[in-house]
Design a protein around this motif. Structure first.
Motif, PDB file in Angstrom:
ATOM      1  N   SER A   9       1.186  -1.118   0.074  1.00  0.00           N
ATOM      2  CA  SER A   9       0.045   0.404   0.224  1.00  0.00           C
ATOM      3  C   SER A   9       0.859   1.251  -0.106  1.00  0.00           C
ATOM      4  O   SER A   9       1.293   1.645   1.188  1.00  0.00           O
ATOM      5  CB  SER A   9      -0.616   0.402   1.275  1.00  0.00           C
ATOM      6  N   ILE A  10       1.034   2.031  -1.629  1.00  0.00           N
ATOM      7  CA  ILE A  10       1.601   2.775  -1.515  1.00  0.00           C
ATOM      8  C   ILE A  10       1.131   4.474  -0.303  1.00  0.00           C
ATOM      9  O   ILE A  10       2.008   4.792   0.504  1.00  0.00           O
ATOM     10  CB  ILE A  10       2.027   3.605  -2.639  1.00  0.00           C
ATOM     11  N   SER A  11       0.119   4.382  -0.862  1.00  0.00           N
ATOM     12  CA  SER A  11      -1.426   5.024   0.276  1.00  0.00           C
ATOM     13  C   SER A  11      -0.988   4.960   1.626  1.00  0.00           C
ATOM     14  O   SER A  11      -0.758   5.901   2.542  1.00  0.00           O
ATOM     15  CB  SER A  11      -2.882   5.047   0.054  1.00  0.00           C
ATOM     16  N   GLY A  12      -0.339   3.252   2.017  1.00  0.00           N
ATOM     17  CA  GLY A  12      -0.281   3.176   3.556  1.00  0.00           C
ATOM     18  C   GLY A  12       1.082   4.259   3.955  1.00  0.00           C
ATOM     19  O   GLY A  12       1.126   4.528   4.992  1.00  0.00           O
ATOM     20  N   VAL A  13       2.840   4.290   2.505  1.00  0.00           N
ATOM     21  CA  VAL A  13       2.924   5.403   2.615  1.00  0.00           C
ATOM     22  C   VAL A  13       3.425   6.644   2.878  1.00  0.00           C
ATOM     23  O   VAL A  13       3.942   7.002   4.173  1.00  0.00           O
ATOM     24  CB  VAL A  13       4.199   4.473   1.617  1.00  0.00           C
ATOM     25  N   THR A  14       2.449   7.372   2.103  1.00  0.00           N
ATOM     26  CA  THR A  14       2.107   8.281   2.866  1.00  0.00           C
ATOM     27  C   THR A  14       1.220   9.010   3.651  1.00  0.00           C
ATOM     28  O   THR A  14       1.040   9.821   3.271  1.00  0.00           O
ATOM     29  CB  THR A  14       1.610   9.114   1.456  1.00  0.00           C
ATOM     30  N   GLY A  15       0.441   8.162   3.883  1.00  0.00           N
ATOM     31  CA  GLY A  15      -0.490   8.192   4.434  1.00  0.00           C
ATOM     32  C   GLY A  15      -1.695   9.170   4.490  1.00  0.00           C
ATOM     33  O   GLY A  15      -2.642   9.740   5.166  1.00  0.00           O
ATOM     34  N   SER A  43      -3.487  15.548   1.348  1.00  0.00           N
ATOM     35  CA  SER A  43      -4.351  16.688   0.692  1.00  0.00           C
ATOM     36  C   SER A  43      -4.328  16.350  -0.510  1.00  0.00           C
ATOM     37  O   SER A  43      -3.683  15.985  -1.426  1.00  0.00           O
ATOM     38  CB  SER A  43      -3.558  18.058   0.438  1.00  0.00           C
ATOM     39  N   SER A  44      -5.942  16.345  -1.612  1.00  0.00           N
ATOM     40  CA  SER A  44      -5.746  15.222  -2.371  1.00  0.00           C
ATOM     41  C   SER A  44      -4.725  16.779  -4.009  1.00  0.00           C
ATOM     42  O   SER A  44      -4.747  18.339  -3.268  1.00  0.00           O
ATOM     43  CB  SER A  44      -7.479  16.055  -2.813  1.00  0.00           C
ATOM     44  N   TRP A  45      -4.800  16.191  -4.845  1.00  0.00           N
ATOM     45  CA  TRP A  45      -4.354  16.802  -6.132  1.00  0.00           C
ATOM     46  C   TRP A  45      -2.618  17.234  -5.599  1.00  0.00           C
ATOM     47  O   TRP A  45      -2.062  18.033  -6.117  1.00  0.00           O
ATOM     48  CB  TRP A  45      -5.465  17.971  -6.566  1.00  0.00           C
ATOM     49  N   VAL A  46      -1.801  16.645  -4.605  1.00  0.00           N
ATOM     50  CA  VAL A  46      -0.798  17.054  -3.504  1.00  0.00           C
ATOM     51  C   VAL A  46      -0.350  15.430  -3.795  1.00  0.00           C
ATOM     52  O   VAL A  46       0.011  15.653  -2.867  1.00  0.00           O
ATOM     53  CB  VAL A  46      -1.066  17.633  -2.371  1.00  0.00           C
ATOM     54  N   GLU A  47       0.361  16.122  -5.053  1.00  0.00           N
ATOM     55  CA  GLU A  47       1.091  13.874  -5.319  1.00  0.00           C
ATOM     56  C   GLU A  47       2.941  14.438  -4.575  1.00  0.00           C
ATOM     57  O   GLU A  47       3.423  15.222  -4.558  1.00  0.00           O
ATOM     58  CB  GLU A  47       1.190  13.742  -6.549  1.00  0.00           C
ATOM     59  N   ARG A  48       3.240  13.339  -4.269  1.00  0.00           N
ATOM     60  CA  ARG A  48       4.358  13.227  -3.720  1.00  0.00           C
ATOM     61  C   ARG A  48       5.677  11.958  -4.507  1.00  0.00           C
ATOM     62  O   ARG A  48       4.908  10.858  -5.224  1.00  0.00           O
ATOM     63  CB  ARG A  48       4.482  12.695  -2.218  1.00  0.00           C
ATOM     64  N   LEU A  49       6.410  11.998  -4.097  1.00  0.00           N
ATOM     65  CA  LEU A  49       7.995  11.163  -4.820  1.00  0.00           C
ATOM     66  C   LEU A  49       8.182  10.208  -3.831  1.00  0.00           C
ATOM     67  O   LEU A  49       8.488  10.336  -2.774  1.00  0.00           O
ATOM     68  CB  LEU A  49       8.998  11.990  -4.764  1.00  0.00           C
ATOM     69  N   VAL A  50       8.055   8.915  -3.720  1.00  0.00           N
ATOM     70  CA  VAL A  50       8.638   7.843  -2.842  1.00  0.00           C
ATOM     71  C   VAL A  50       9.555   6.646  -3.862  1.00  0.00           C
ATOM     72  O   VAL A  50       9.275   6.745  -4.867  1.00  0.00           O
ATOM     73  CB  VAL A  50       7.195   7.001  -2.404  1.00  0.00           C
ATOM     74  N   HIS A  51       9.986   6.500  -2.933  1.00  0.00           N
ATOM     75  CA  HIS A  51      11.461   5.492  -3.417  1.00  0.00           C
ATOM     76  C   HIS A  51      10.907   4.398  -2.128  1.00  0.00           C
ATOM     77  O   HIS A  51      11.461   4.279  -1.853  1.00  0.00           O
ATOM     78  CB  HIS A  51      12.874   6.032  -4.135  1.00  0.00           C
ATOM     79  N   SER A  52      12.060   3.312  -3.313  1.00  0.00           N
ATOM     80  CA  SER A  52      11.841   2.211  -2.939  1.00  0.00           C
ATOM     81  C   SER A  52      13.298   2.131  -1.931  1.00  0.00           C
ATOM     82  O   SER A  52      14.382   2.766  -2.146  1.00  0.00           O
ATOM     83  CB  SER A  52      11.679   0.684  -3.320  1.00  0.00           C
ATOM     84  N   ASP A  53      13.373   1.805  -0.623  1.00  0.00           N
ATOM     85  CA  ASP A  53      14.312   1.592   0.422  1.00  0.00           C
ATOM     86  C   ASP A  53      15.745   0.741  -0.261  1.00  0.00           C
ATOM     87  O   ASP A  53      16.528   0.680   0.401  1.00  0.00           O
ATOM     88  CB  ASP A  53      14.420   1.126   1.610  1.00  0.00           C
ATOM     89  N   LEU A  54      15.206  -0.683  -0.701  1.00  0.00           N
ATOM     90  CA  LEU A  54      16.464  -1.659  -2.027  1.00  0.00           C
ATOM     91  C   LEU A  54      16.583  -1.464  -3.129  1.00  0.00           C
ATOM     92  O   LEU A  54      14.932  -1.686  -3.168  1.00  0.00           O
ATOM     93  CB  LEU A  54      16.779  -2.896  -0.272  1.00  0.00           C
ATOM     94  N   PRO A  55      17.491  -1.991  -3.370  1.00  0.00           N
ATOM     95  CA  PRO A  55      17.222  -2.117  -5.071  1.00  0.00           C
ATOM     96  C   PRO A  55      16.314  -3.411  -5.016  1.00  0.00           C
ATOM     97  O   PRO A  55      15.781  -4.095  -4.609  1.00  0.00           O
ATOM     98  CB  PRO A  55      18.609  -3.029  -5.490  1.00  0.00           C
ATOM     99  N   TYR A  56      15.521  -3.372  -5.957  1.00  0.00           N
ATOM    100  CA  TYR A  56      14.213  -4.142  -6.162  1.00  0.00           C
ATOM    101  C   TYR A  56      13.594  -3.963  -6.295  1.00  0.00           C
ATOM    102  O   TYR A  56      12.616  -5.183  -5.354  1.00  0.00           O
ATOM    103  CB  TYR A  56      14.586  -5.925  -6.949  1.00  0.00           C
ATOM    104  N   PHE A  62       9.526   1.084   1.585  1.00  0.00           N
ATOM    105  CA  PHE A  62       9.742   2.315   0.384  1.00  0.00           C
ATOM    106  C   PHE A  62       9.619   3.849   1.608  1.00  0.00           C
ATOM    107  O   PHE A  62       9.155   3.845   2.837  1.00  0.00           O
ATOM    108  CB  PHE A  62       8.793   2.307  -0.729  1.00  0.00           C
ATOM    109  N   THR A  63      10.320   4.843   1.242  1.00  0.00           N
ATOM    110  CA  THR A  63      10.223   6.468   1.890  1.00  0.00           C
ATOM    111  C   THR A  63       9.685   7.152   0.961  1.00  0.00           C
ATOM    112  O   THR A  63       9.812   7.297  -0.407  1.00  0.00           O
ATOM    113  CB  THR A  63      11.840   6.651   1.819  1.00  0.00           C
ATOM    114  N   ASP A  64       9.022   7.754   1.828  1.00  0.00           N
ATOM    115  CA  ASP A  64       8.441   9.500   0.846  1.00  0.00           C
ATOM    116  C   ASP A  64       9.082  10.574   1.183  1.00  0.00           C
ATOM    117  O   ASP A  64       9.763  10.178   2.393  1.00  0.00           O
ATOM    118  CB  ASP A  64       7.468   9.300   1.580  1.00  0.00           C
ATOM    119  N   VAL A  65      10.203  10.533  -0.506  1.00  0.00           N
ATOM    120  CA  VAL A  65      10.772  12.140   0.028  1.00  0.00           C
ATOM    121  C   VAL A  65      10.420  13.252   0.057  1.00  0.00           C
ATOM    122  O   VAL A  65       9.974  14.145  -0.080  1.00  0.00           O
ATOM    123  CB  VAL A  65      12.431  11.806  -0.942  1.00  0.00           C
TER     124      VAL A  65
END
Length: 218
Positions: A9-15, A43-56, A62-65
């Motif tokens: 759940s990427i939504s879970g990563v960003t809350g 917040s609606s329409w405020v997109e964020r960038l997320v990346h995996s902590d490890l390769p593959y 994941f970390t929300d930057v």
């Protein structure tokens, strides 16, 4: 292993809640096999960038930057990763009259300043774009710009970015009046691909100015 992973759940990563509106839906993998994702936030329409902590995405953590836009919204965000590993984001920023922006995230350093790559004038809603990177240090993009002359006219422009010069001159692929594009699936009628070693770009689009024929230019 040819075995699907568990669902993350990427939504879970960003809350983000299930009721938060977003147009964020893009994913890329860098040269170190880190997975980068455009995600929605609290917040609606405020997109964020997320990346995996490890390769593959090993371990499925994941970390929300952070938010892609410095302020206001980031909508329809699309990303690519250049030859130096920098993550390029282009997005609609809901500032009057409706602008289109470019911003870079440098791993290990953080977010850079944003650049308006739309028309920046009085015409509304420069909504859409897409981009690809090559191995020569360039980023290639197609951006749909509401030029407003005549009213409701959209120009579909090709442009390139490099580390030394930033964004260069534009080439107009075609333009379309409101009557020509009305009802056409959010104007999502174009895409671009790049041969990474040579930098040769191929743009594929539905040319509404010539009756909607599919067109390929290189």
């Amino acid at each position: 292993t040819a075995t699907p992973s568990a669902i993350v759940s990427i939504s879970g990563v960003t809350g983000a809640s299930s009721g938060t509106s977003t147009a964020g839906m893009d994913i890329r993998v860098d040269a170190n096999n880190i997975v980068w994702i455009v995600a929605h936030g609290t917040s609606s329409w405020v997109e964020r960038l997320v990346h995996s902590d490890l390769p593959y995405a090993a371990g499925l953590t994941f970390t929300d930057v952070g938010r892609i836009s410095m302020s206001a919204s980031a909508q329809n965000s699309r990303i690519c990763i250049d030859a130096n590993g920098n993550v390029h984001c282009i997005y609609y920023r809901n500032l009057a009259p409706g602008q289109y922006f470019h911003r870079i995230y440098v791993p290990g350093t953080g977010w850079q300043t944003s650049t308006n790559i739309g028309n920046g004038a009085t015409a509304p809603h420069d909504y859409l774009g897409t981009l690809e990177a090559d191995l020569l240090g360039n980023v290639h993009a197609i951006v749909a710009i509401d030029v407003g002359t005549p009213a409701g006219t959209w120009e579909f422009r090709y442009k390139t970015w490099d580390m030394t010069n930033g964004w260069g001159p534009e080439t107009v692929l075609f333009d379309a009046t409101n009557a020509q594009y009305s009802g056409i699936a959010n104007y999502r009628i174009f895409d671009i691909a790049v041969d990474a070693p040579t930098g040769k770009a191929s743009a594929f689009y539905r040319d509404l100015s010539t009756g909607g024929q599919l067109t390929l230019v290189e």
